[in-house]
Design a protein around this motif. Structure first.
Motif, PDB file in Angstrom:
ATOM      1  N   LEU A   2      -5.333  -2.240  -3.755  1.00 21.60           N
ATOM      2  CA  LEU A   2      -4.848  -1.679  -2.491  1.00 21.60           C
ATOM      3  C   LEU A   2      -3.864  -0.536  -2.716  1.00 21.60           C
ATOM      4  O   LEU A   2      -3.982   0.537  -2.111  1.00 21.60           O
ATOM      5  N   ILE A   3      -2.880  -0.762  -3.596  1.00 22.75           N
ATOM      6  CA  ILE A   3      -1.831   0.226  -3.801  1.00 22.75           C
ATOM      7  C   ILE A   3      -2.267   1.327  -4.769  1.00 22.75           C
ATOM      8  O   ILE A   3      -1.928   2.498  -4.573  1.00 22.75           O
TER       9      ILE A   3
ATOM     10  N   ASN B  40      -5.378   3.070  -1.373  1.00 25.18           N
ATOM     11  CA  ASN B  40      -4.359   3.845  -0.673  1.00 25.18           C
ATOM     12  C   ASN B  40      -4.344   5.315  -1.089  1.00 25.18           C
ATOM     13  O   ASN B  40      -4.431   6.202  -0.233  1.00 25.18           O
ATOM     14  N   PRO B  41      -4.256   5.621  -2.388  1.00 22.10           N
ATOM     15  CA  PRO B  41      -4.243   7.040  -2.763  1.00 22.10           C
ATOM     16  C   PRO B  41      -5.529   7.783  -2.433  1.00 22.10           C
ATOM     17  O   PRO B  41      -5.502   8.981  -2.155  1.00 22.10           O
ATOM     18  N   GLN B  42      -6.661   7.080  -2.445  1.00 23.67           N
ATOM     19  CA  GLN B  42      -7.914   7.742  -2.081  1.00 23.67           C
ATOM     20  C   GLN B  42      -7.909   8.154  -0.616  1.00 23.67           C
ATOM     21  O   GLN B  42      -8.358   9.255  -0.266  1.00 23.67           O
ATOM     22  N   LEU B  43      -7.387   7.288   0.240  1.00 28.79           N
ATOM     23  CA  LEU B  43      -7.328   7.607   1.657  1.00 28.79           C
ATOM     24  C   LEU B  43      -6.301   8.714   1.931  1.00 28.79           C
ATOM     25  O   LEU B  43      -6.557   9.634   2.727  1.00 28.79           O
ATOM     26  N   VAL B  44      -5.163   8.631   1.262  1.00 30.26           N
ATOM     27  CA  VAL B  44      -4.152   9.684   1.389  1.00 30.26           C
ATOM     28  C   VAL B  44      -4.723  11.032   0.947  1.00 30.26           C
ATOM     29  O   VAL B  44      -4.527  12.062   1.606  1.00 30.26           O
ATOM     30  N   SER B  45      -5.454  11.020  -0.154  1.00 30.15           N
ATOM     31  CA  SER B  45      -6.055  12.250  -0.679  1.00 30.15           C
ATOM     32  C   SER B  45      -7.042  12.850   0.309  1.00 30.15           C
ATOM     33  O   SER B  45      -7.091  14.076   0.488  1.00 30.15           O
TER      34      SER B  45
END
Length: 253
Positions: free
Chosen positions: A76-77, A81-86
């Motif tokens: 998740l972290i 999470n970083p893929q969605l933020v990206s």
């Protein structure tokens, strides 16, 4: 402050329509404050399978042993999470990844021991969200910590999203892999608590939809403006919801 909570389920992430990201960016550009809460079930399942860890569910919740918790936190972290933020940061707006530990954003209480390290949010640090949303679109992974013991816990993403919506008196859009609450093959455009209980009693609403709609009613009773359940693969579904389009199921009192 016009907050909108958008919950993106793990299964939805695999086929999220590209226009959803455009809609979220547009909300920020319009002066609104979108907040995303996400799960990651399919990604967690795959990693547990790769590690040969058996995943067990009770009452729709993942039984979270210390081994399962380590994998869940990592996925998740560290991955989802970083893929969605990206994805969001490929557009004009700037997004930032968070989880319940950051800034003591979420305090939790453990649920029953039968679920292992699964926690229920008891407090949302609204000040953190207010400050972050001044400039960023927060994307929150559903991992939290019990502040007095510093123990990490897995949090059901729906439950976390509802709690955030309650704390901010905001509407919540649940983007799912279904187009809404379906009764006799038809998506119901609107539902209230009385109708929902009737459909549960008649077993027209069943299985995993029961806790989803029951939590929706509870969230509304505690300050959430409204709950909309809609399909995450629908083009511009957020824009349609915001502008009164005929999409999904809206749950209100």
């Amino acid at each position: 402050m016009s907050y909108i909570i958008i919950k993106i389920g793990g299964s939805t992430l695999t086929h999220l329509h590209d226009s959803i990201i455009e809609d979220i960016v547009a909300l920020k550009q319009q002066g609104l404050r979108p907040i995303i809460v996400h799960g990651g079930g399919p990604f967690i399942n795959k990693e547990l399978e790769n590690k040969g860890v058996v995943s067990e569910f009770q009452d729709g919740l993942r039984v979270t042993t210390s081994e399962v918790l380590a994998v869940t936190s990592q996925i998740l972290i560290g991955q989802v999470n970083p893929q969605l933020v990206s994805k969001i940061n490929q557009n004009v707006a700037v997004s930032i990844g968070l989880n319940g530990i950051d800034g003591k954003l979420v305090d939790i209480n453990p649920l029953s021991e039968k679920y292992g390290f699964v926690g229920e949010p008891t407090h949302i640090n609204v000040d953190v969200l207010e400050q972050v949303t001044d400039h960023f679109i927060p994307v929150i992974a559903s991992i939290g910590m019990k502040h007095d013991t510093h123990q990490l816990y897995n949090i059901n993403a729906d439950t976390l999203a509802y709690k955030v919506a309650q704390a901010l008196s905001a509407p919540i859009y649940l983007l799912s892999d279904i187009p809404g609450v379906i009764i006799e093959d038809l998506v119901q455009p609107t539902l209230n608590a009385e109708q929902i209980q009737g459909y549960i009693d008649s077993e027209a609403i069943y299985g995993g939809m029961i806790p989803k709609v029951q939590d929706a009613i509870q969230a509304i009773e505690h300050g959430c403006e409204k709950v909309v359940i809609a399909a995450g693969d629908e083009p511009h579904v957020i824009d349609q919801i915001l502008n009164g389009g005929n999409v999904g199921t809206t749950i209100q009192q």
